[in-house]
Design a protein around this motif. Structure first.
Motif, short mmCIF file in Angstrom:
data_model
loop_
_atom_site.label_atom_id
_atom_site.label_comp_id
_atom_site.label_asym_id
_atom_site.label_seq_id
_atom_site.Cartn_x
_atom_site.Cartn_y
_atom_site.Cartn_z
N SER A 21 42.55 42.84 48.64
CA SER A 21 42.69 43.65 47.69
C SER A 21 41.70 43.20 46.64
O SER A 21 41.57 42.06 46.18
CB SER A 21 43.88 43.79 47.01
N LEU A 22 40.55 44.34 46.01
CA LEU A 22 39.50 43.94 45.09
C LEU A 22 39.95 44.70 43.82
O LEU A 22 39.39 45.76 43.62
CB LEU A 22 38.40 44.39 45.67
N THR A 23 41.10 44.49 43.25
CA THR A 23 41.56 45.04 41.99
C THR A 23 41.30 44.40 40.77
O THR A 23 41.04 44.92 39.60
CB THR A 23 43.13 45.24 42.17
N THR A 24 41.14 43.08 40.79
CA THR A 24 40.65 42.36 39.49
C THR A 24 39.57 41.22 39.70
O THR A 24 39.39 41.11 40.98
CB THR A 24 41.92 41.47 39.27
N CYS A 43 28.61 45.62 40.83
CA CYS A 43 29.48 46.29 39.92
C CYS A 43 28.69 46.60 38.53
O CYS A 43 28.69 47.60 38.04
CB CYS A 43 30.80 45.54 39.74
N SER A 44 27.68 45.58 38.26
CA SER A 44 27.05 45.74 37.08
C SER A 44 25.95 46.90 37.28
O SER A 44 25.60 47.49 35.92
CB SER A 44 26.48 44.35 36.62
N SER A 45 25.41 46.99 38.13
CA SER A 45 24.45 48.01 38.41
C SER A 45 24.58 49.06 39.23
O SER A 45 24.09 49.81 39.91
CB SER A 45 23.07 47.24 38.92
N TYR A 46 26.10 49.39 39.04
CA TYR A 46 26.65 50.56 40.04
C TYR A 46 26.19 51.51 39.67
O TYR A 46 25.75 52.58 40.64
CB TYR A 46 28.15 50.53 39.55
N GLY A 47 25.53 52.20 38.35
CA GLY A 47 25.20 53.60 38.20
C GLY A 47 23.87 53.64 38.80
O GLY A 47 23.19 54.79 38.87
N GLU A 59 34.00 51.96 50.69
CA GLU A 59 34.66 51.35 51.95
C GLU A 59 35.42 50.22 52.06
O GLU A 59 36.22 49.87 52.80
CB GLU A 59 33.90 51.75 53.01
N ILE A 60 34.78 49.00 51.12
CA ILE A 60 35.42 47.96 51.42
C ILE A 60 36.43 47.68 49.91
O ILE A 60 36.66 46.41 49.65
CB ILE A 60 34.28 46.78 51.16
N GLY A 61 36.66 48.77 49.35
CA GLY A 61 37.67 48.36 48.38
C GLY A 61 36.91 48.64 46.80
O GLY A 61 37.99 48.34 45.72
N LEU A 62 35.89 49.11 46.69
CA LEU A 62 35.41 49.22 45.51
C LEU A 62 34.88 50.57 45.10
O LEU A 62 33.45 50.97 45.12
CB LEU A 62 34.04 48.25 45.15
N ALA A 67 34.55 49.89 40.40
CA ALA A 67 33.36 48.89 40.18
C ALA A 67 33.15 48.74 38.88
O ALA A 67 32.61 47.83 38.32
CB ALA A 67 32.51 49.59 41.39
N ARG A 68 33.22 49.97 38.03
CA ARG A 68 33.06 50.17 36.81
C ARG A 68 33.76 49.19 35.87
O ARG A 68 33.46 48.61 34.84
CB ARG A 68 32.86 51.48 36.14
N ALA A 69 34.91 49.44 36.13
CA ALA A 69 35.84 48.42 35.68
C ALA A 69 35.77 46.76 35.71
O ALA A 69 36.05 46.00 34.81
CB ALA A 69 37.27 48.75 35.89
N LEU A 70 35.49 46.30 36.82
CA LEU A 70 35.09 44.97 37.25
C LEU A 70 33.47 44.52 37.01
O LEU A 70 33.63 43.47 36.75
CB LEU A 70 35.33 44.49 38.73
#
Length: 281
Positions: A21-24, A43-47, A59-62, A67-70
């Motif tokens: 799980s990739l929640t935190t 996550c930092s350059s998700y946009g 597909e891998i949990g982000l 992703a934006r929250a992490l």
């Protein structure tokens, strides 16, 4: 979409995140360091990622929201440092130190006593003179012509930039200070004077002249190393006998021994052989 390296990093991340799980952020930190660092970067350059790259991360949990929250918080911009105004006359500039050199010469009569650490009214005069000597040497070496500012300093002290090392001037100034005040020479100054006497023929004529002002006139030995050398001559100092002498002893000692006569050496005293005692029967 992405490049080969991105695809390879994604495959490694998918392998390490399978069943996790990739929640935190703690979940990401539990992964191998290389994979965790790569996921934090995504996550930092998700946009700025391609939509297909975003789909692969989901597909891998982000997904997008997670992703934006992490993503690490953006760095606060550092306040711009105020631009330091450029000094019109920095301390090494010729115009900056010339008034201090003039004031020092008016007080001491020369620039010889200003060593590297000398300050005058808060200005690093010794360091400034060192910079001017280097500038004069570099100018002559580069152009073959005299330094343009040399006449201004030569008017203050003709030997401000001597053909010998400037540290010699500092040693002479210390010796001159002790000599003029009648104070005993310390060991360091005595050693310096002795060195000048041993290398007298290698000194510049002006150096020899400066040495004569403190009572040193060449190879003559410095008989009294711990006092003011005002009685230096080529002859040894007089020996004063403070003890009372026997007139007969003086008469015998004053008689000249005939030329060619030598005192006969006494033969060594012969000792009789040692007799061994015979044991009694």
């Amino acid at each position: 979409m992405g490049g080969l390296r991105w695809q390879q990093a994604y495959l490694a991340a998918r392998t390490h995140t399978s069943g996790r799980s990739l929640t935190t952020t703690a979940d990401l930190n539990a992964l191998p360091s290389a994979t965790a660092k790569w996921l934090f970067t995504q996550c930092s350059s998700y946009g700025s990622l391609h939509p297909e790259q975003q789909q692969l991360l989901a597909e891998i949990g982000l997904p997008s929201e997670r992703a934006r929250a992490l993503a690490p918080p953006p760095k606060t911009p550092q306040p711009a440092r105020p631009v330091r105004p450029r000094l019109k006359n920095p301390p090494c500039a010729f115009a900056a130190g010339l008034p201090y050199a003039q004031a020092w010469t008016a007080q001491h009569g020369h620039l010889t006593s200003a060593d590297y650490r000398t300050e005058h009214d808060g200005f690093p005069l010794g360091w400034w003179l060192y910079k001017q000597r280097r500038a004069a040497h570099a100018h002559v070496k580069r152009t073959g012509r005299p330094w343009p500012h040399n006449p201004q300093l030569a008017a203050l002290d003709p030997w401000w930039n001597p053909p010998w090392r400037a540290t010699w001037n500092h040693g002479w100034h210390q010796a001159h200070t002790y000599y003029s005040t009648g104070m005993p020479f310390p060991n360091q100054t005595t050693k310096w004077i002795r060195t000048q006497q041993h290398t007298w023929d290698q000194l510049h004529p002006h150096q020899q002249h400066l040495m004569t002002t403190i009572g040193i006139h060449g190879h003559a030995p410095l008989w009294r190393y711990n006092s003011r050398p005002v009685h230096l001559t080529d002859q040894p100092t007089e020996l004063i006998n403070t003890h009372e002498t026997n007139p007969e002893h003086e008469l015998r000692s004053s008689q000249a021994r005939p030329v060619g006569t030598r005192k006969q050496r006494q033969a060594p005293r012969q000792h009789p052989p040692h007799r061994q005692t015979q044991p009694a029967n």
